[in-house]
Design a protein around this motif. Structure first.
Motif, mmCIF file in Angstrom:
data_model
loop_
_atom_site.group_PDB
_atom_site.id
_atom_site.type_symbol
_atom_site.label_atom_id
_atom_site.label_comp_id
_atom_site.label_asym_id
_atom_site.label_seq_id
_atom_site.Cartn_x
_atom_site.Cartn_y
_atom_site.Cartn_z
ATOM 1 N N THR A 158 0.840 -1.213 0.000
ATOM 2 C CA THR A 158 0.000 0.000 0.000
ATOM 3 C C THR A 158 0.867 1.251 0.000
ATOM 4 N N LEU A 159 1.940 1.233 0.807
ATOM 5 C CA LEU A 159 2.832 2.395 0.849
ATOM 6 C C LEU A 159 3.529 2.597 -0.497
ATOM 7 N N ARG A 161 2.300 1.820 -3.453
ATOM 8 C CA ARG A 161 1.302 2.410 -4.358
ATOM 9 C C ARG A 161 1.086 3.880 -4.058
ATOM 10 N N GLN A 162 1.106 4.251 -2.795
ATOM 11 C CA GLN A 162 0.917 5.672 -2.427
ATOM 12 C C GLN A 162 2.079 6.527 -2.915
ATOM 13 N N LEU A 221 6.405 8.646 4.131
ATOM 14 C CA LEU A 221 5.960 7.368 3.574
ATOM 15 C C LEU A 221 7.149 6.441 3.312
ATOM 16 N N ASP A 228 5.533 14.588 3.136
ATOM 17 C CA ASP A 228 4.702 13.378 3.092
ATOM 18 C C ASP A 228 5.452 12.222 2.437
#
Length: 935
Positions: free
Chosen positions: A347-348, A350-351, A561, A557
């Motif tokens: 998920t990280l 993809r972010q 991440l 950000d």
């Protein structure tokens, strides 16, 4: 008055404590139940007005406490002087200022007493509701206390005057002094009239007196004999039931005296033996049934010894199974956590976007100082960017102002032409002279503006200001000088001069703003260039650390991440390392369990099934052993019960022998006769004792038995004695009254001065009545004056109180209620829809809000006193959150004029918003703590 601190030597639960109140005028004392809030309020009241009575004081002092009881109170008076008030039980209060100067405490209080203070300034939830019971007269007394110093003394004076007036005269009274004097005057006047009629009847009265004396002596002798007879009859009537009962019991006792002696408590002992014997027989029967049941159960149980022989090997296997189960749970937990960490890592990724891969994340810098350094660089870049935006806004506002000033100058030029034309039409020669002055003035002004612009462009913008001011001064001086040379000026010239001055000021402002725009434009260019350079350096620095960022706003950000992704990647590697040894241990255990199952002839190596079979075999063995042990215990118990039953049968036979009977039925009958004989002896003794007490002696008791045997008083009743006695008394009363009247009349007639004395007494009564009436008039006049003053205070102050209370009530209820009224039926309110509602019909919380409004309004009337603090002890427990917030805001406004002390055990948002105003009491140690623990 503002209370700053309390020093409690001993009071209630406090001993040697010092409480420093918050410096704010609105102080909130917060504490849970039994923390000492009510004790603090009572301590303040005791120091200001004295300690309560003994019974009430025991609540705060206790019965076994010793040492000084009381303490001190520090406060700042209205004149700004700090005072300290000391008061101990049994001693007078001592007031001293901060510099050591003693003060007069009673003069300082200015007549304020405890009753007035508690009715207005100090209350709890019950005190808040008590104002509901106030009548217009009660509120009038409080208003009188608000307007006069020493209302307590004035109230006592009013009560004293009313009492004195009532003692002297009442309209329909009999005991007051003037009423008694009037009655005596009426009686004396009647006596004077009767005296004149009785002089001719003296002889007849003497004859009647002698006859009545003889008749009265005969009646008195008859009454004495009747009283003796009544006393004898009364004594006999009271003892007659007891006499008859005693005769009957003595007769029955003679019949029971010949019976044989019965053993003491024989019946109770025999009944107990029978009950015990039946109980033991039932127990033996139950034991036989239980023994048979146990024998059957023992025969049914079959024990397989094969499992018990291999018990050590099985226990070792079961221990290994427990460890294996724990390892399996840990392995599944680690596997689940591994899947979760992988999902979060993906998920990280993809972010972060398509530019980021696992390899790029691992290669990115993980320095601890990277985030802090990035935050610092971004803060500098954002500050510069903000400076550029501020400069753009300043330039825009300056351009708008320049546009406005240019428009205003155009309007003024048009107005100048209009004024010039009007001046020309009035007088040609003055107009020519004025035009010349205007030409010279504008020439000088234009030159000054040109020089100012040149100075600002060539030197600095600030040099243009003095140059322009100098030119303006020269132009103005020329204009004034030319006007003085021309003699007097007309109103048109004055208007033109004002017009020119205003035009000059606007031109000066226009020049200043244009120069300001040019300077700010240069600043904006420099700031934009610097901001761009810093942005490029940030991109380069981030790239060196392995971070590809398109927009600097996303930099923090992205770094955050990436750091989280690196943490997840490290955790995944650690989990895989932990799972590997657990998997190897699982395989080894499975092989061992299969080997043991084959040894015991089981097809599968299921450890729980093996353990179940082992426990079943062991449980059967334990069950059989328990049943055998229980059977032995039951047989032993049965033998003990049998021995006890034999002993009980022997005891029963012995009791029958002592009672001289052959069977159980005869034994119970003999027991009843013995119990009745014992009861009769007791009753005979008690009855005879009562008769001797009533008769007075043994001789008198024998006389009563003779009256019973001779039937002497049969047929007589108490009513007959009373009727005969009443007839004799009525005759004697009539004769005595007649005799007293006749004798008095004769005595008055025999005394020559009786008539004169009656006349003198009549005059003396009149004189005394006049003097007493004057005293009553003085008291009544003073009482009327006080009532008149109270009525004036009510007419002037009560409407004001009701109006202010209505305003407070509107604020608390969001104007749901418009006004407040008070009449003899109590308080009522008018709703916004026009409906009138009695206070008793309101909800509990709304009614308490109404009474709080009245308290605050009454408090505003006390302007001549020292501004005493308002003290409230948990008076808002029935208020909702919205209205409580409004009440707190009102109290905050009240605190601007006087100190407000709120004691509460309920947290409120106001307390979190103003923690500096909160003092917290600890219910265990009674030590004040920091207000930060709220919430």
């Amino acid at each position: 008055m503002k209370i700053t601190s309390l020093e409690i030597a001993q009071f209630g639960r406090f001993t040697q404590n010092k409480i420093i109140l918050p410096s704010s005028s609105f102080a909130i004392i917060y504490g849970k139940n039994e923390a000492g809030k009510s004790t603090v309020m009572q301590f303040i009241l005791s120091l200001l007005f004295g300690f309560p009575q003994k019974k009430v004081l025991e609540k705060w002092k206790g019965k076994h406490q010793s040492g000084p009881f009381g303490g001190s109170l520090s406060f700042i008076a209205d004149d700004g002087v700090t005072y300290r008030l000391d008061r101990s039980l049994g001693e007078n209060p001592h007031l001293v200022s901060a510099n050591g100067t003693p003060g007069d405490f009673h003069a300082f209080m200015r007549g304020m007493d405890q009753i007035l203070y508690k009715n207005v300034f100090c209350f709890d939830l019950d005190g808040l509701r008590n104002i509901e019971q106030k009548t217009p007269t009660d509120l009038n007394d409080l208003l009188l206390g608000a307007g006069m110093i020493g209302s307590g003394a004035l109230g006592k004076l009013e009560q004293m005057l009313e009492k004195n007036c009532g003692q002297l005269f009442k309209k329909s009274g009999k005991k007051p002094q003037i009423n008694q004097l009037f009655a005596d005057l009426n009686n004396c006047s009647a006596d004077l009239k009767l005296w004149e009629q009785k002089l001719d009847t003296f002889q007849t009265l003497q004859e009647n007196i002698n006859t009545n004396k003889i008749h009265l002596a005969e009646l008195e002798n008859q009454e004495k004999n009747l009283q003796q007879q009544y006393h004898q009859w009364t004594s006999f009537s009271a003892t007659k039931p007891l006499l008859l009962n005693l005769r009957a019991m003595e007769s029955e006792m003679k019949d029971l005296e010949n019976l044989p002696e019965f053993p003491l408590n024989g019946k109770e002992n025999y009944v107990d033996l029978c009950k015990t014997e039946r109980t033991l027989h039932d127990e033996c029967t139950t034991l036989n049934d239980q023994i048979e049941t146990l024998d059957e159960s023992i025969r049914v149980i079959h024990v397989d010894a094969q499992w018990l022989e291999e018990e050590p090997a099985l226990n070792q296997l079961f221990h290994q199974a427990t460890v294996h189960e724990q390892n399996e749970r840990e392995r599944y937990r680690l596997k689940a956590e591994l899947l979760e960490q992988r999902a979060q890592f993906e998920t990280l990724v993809r972010q972060l976007g398509p530019k980021w891969s696992i390899e790029s994340i691992r290669n990115a810098s993980s320095s601890f100082s990277l985030s802090a350094e990035l935050k610092e660089k971004l803060a500098v870049w954002k500050e510069k960017l903000k400076d550029c935006q501020d400069s753009e806004r300043d330039i825009k506002r300056a351009k708008e102002k320049v546009h406005f000033l240019e428009k205003r100058m155009q309007e003024m030029r048009a107005d100048s032409l209009t004024v010039g034309s009007r001046t020309t039409s009035r007088a040609q020669s003055p107009a020519n002279h004025s035009s010349q002055r205007s030409f010279v003035f504008w020439t000088i002004l234009v030159i000054a503006i040109a020089l100012s612009i040149s100075s600002a462009w060539l030197i600095t913008p600030l040099t243009a200001i003095p140059v322009f001011l100098f030119g303006g001064v020269m132009a103005g001086g020329f204009l004034i000088f030319s006007r003085q040379g021309s003699g007097n000026s007309s109103s048109a010239d004055q208007q033109e001069q004002r017009h020119l001055a205003e035009f000059s000021l606007i031109a000066d402002q226009l020049t200043t703003e244009k120069m300001s725009i040019e300077a700010k434009s240069e600043q904006l260019k420099a700031c934009a260039q610097l901001c761009k350079e810093r942005e490029e350096k940030l991109h380069v620095w981030l790239g060196e650390n392995g971070y590809a960022v398109d927009h600097l706003e996303w930099a923090e950000d992205i770094v955050h991440l990436v750091e989280r992704a690196k943490e997840k990647d490290h955790r995944i590697a650690l989990l895989m390392k932990q799972i590997q040894p657990l998997l190897q241990a699982h395989e080894a255990f499975e092989q061992e369990s299969i080997r043991i199952a084959q040894k015991f002839g089981l097809t599968e190596g299921d450890v729980p099934y093996i353990e179940k079979c082992y426990h079943q075999a062991r449980e059967k063995r334990n069950q059989r052993d328990d049943l055998l042990t229980k059977r032995v215990m039951l047989i032993n118990q049965k033998e003990r019960y049998t021995k006890r039953m034999i002993k009980l049968a022997e005891d029963k036979t012995h009791l029958l022998h002592l009672a001289n009977v052959e069977n159980e039925q005869q034994f119970y009958q003999a027991a009843e006769y013995a119990a009745r004989a014992h009861e009769l002896k007791k009753q005979i003794r008690e009855c005879r004792s009562q008769l001797i007490t009533l008769a007075g002696s043994e001789t008198r008791l024998k006389a009563l038995f003779s009256y019973l045997d001779d039937h002497k008083w049969e047929g007589n009743t108490e009513q007959a004695f009373k009727m005969r006695s009443a007839e004799l008394k009525e005759k004697m009363r009539t004769i005595r009254a007649q005799l007293a009247n006749d004798q008095a009349s004769c005595d008055n007639m025999e005394e020559n001065d009786s008539y004169r004395q009656t006349l003198d007494r009549y005059q003396a009564l009149r004189t005394e009545a006049n003097l007493t009436a004057k005293d009553w008039a003085v008291y009544q006049t003073a009482f009327w004056a006080i009532q008149k003053a109270k009525e004036q205070y009510r007419q002037h102050r009560l409407p004001r109180v009701m109006n202010e209370a209505s305003q407070y009530f509107q604020m608390i209820t969001d104007k749901r209620y418009e006004s407040l009224q008070l009449d003899e039926n109590g308080f009522s309110v008018r709703r916004s829809d026009g409906q009138n509602i009695s206070a008793v019909e309101l909800s509990r919380g709304t009614a308490e809000q109404l009474y709080l409004s009245l308290r605050l309004a009454l408090m505003g009337m006390f302007g001549d006193y020292e501004t005493f603090p308002l003290i409230i002890d948990d008076g808002f427990v029935n208020f909702d959150q919205d209205r409580s917030q409004k009440v707190y805001r009102i109290l905050k406004e009240v605190a601007k004029k006087r100190q407000v002390i709120l004691l509460t055990c309920h947290e409120h948002t106001f307390m979190h918003e103003h923690p500096e105003q909160v003092l917290v009491l600890n219910e265990q140690t009674n030590v004040q703590t920091n207000s930060s623990i709220i919430g």
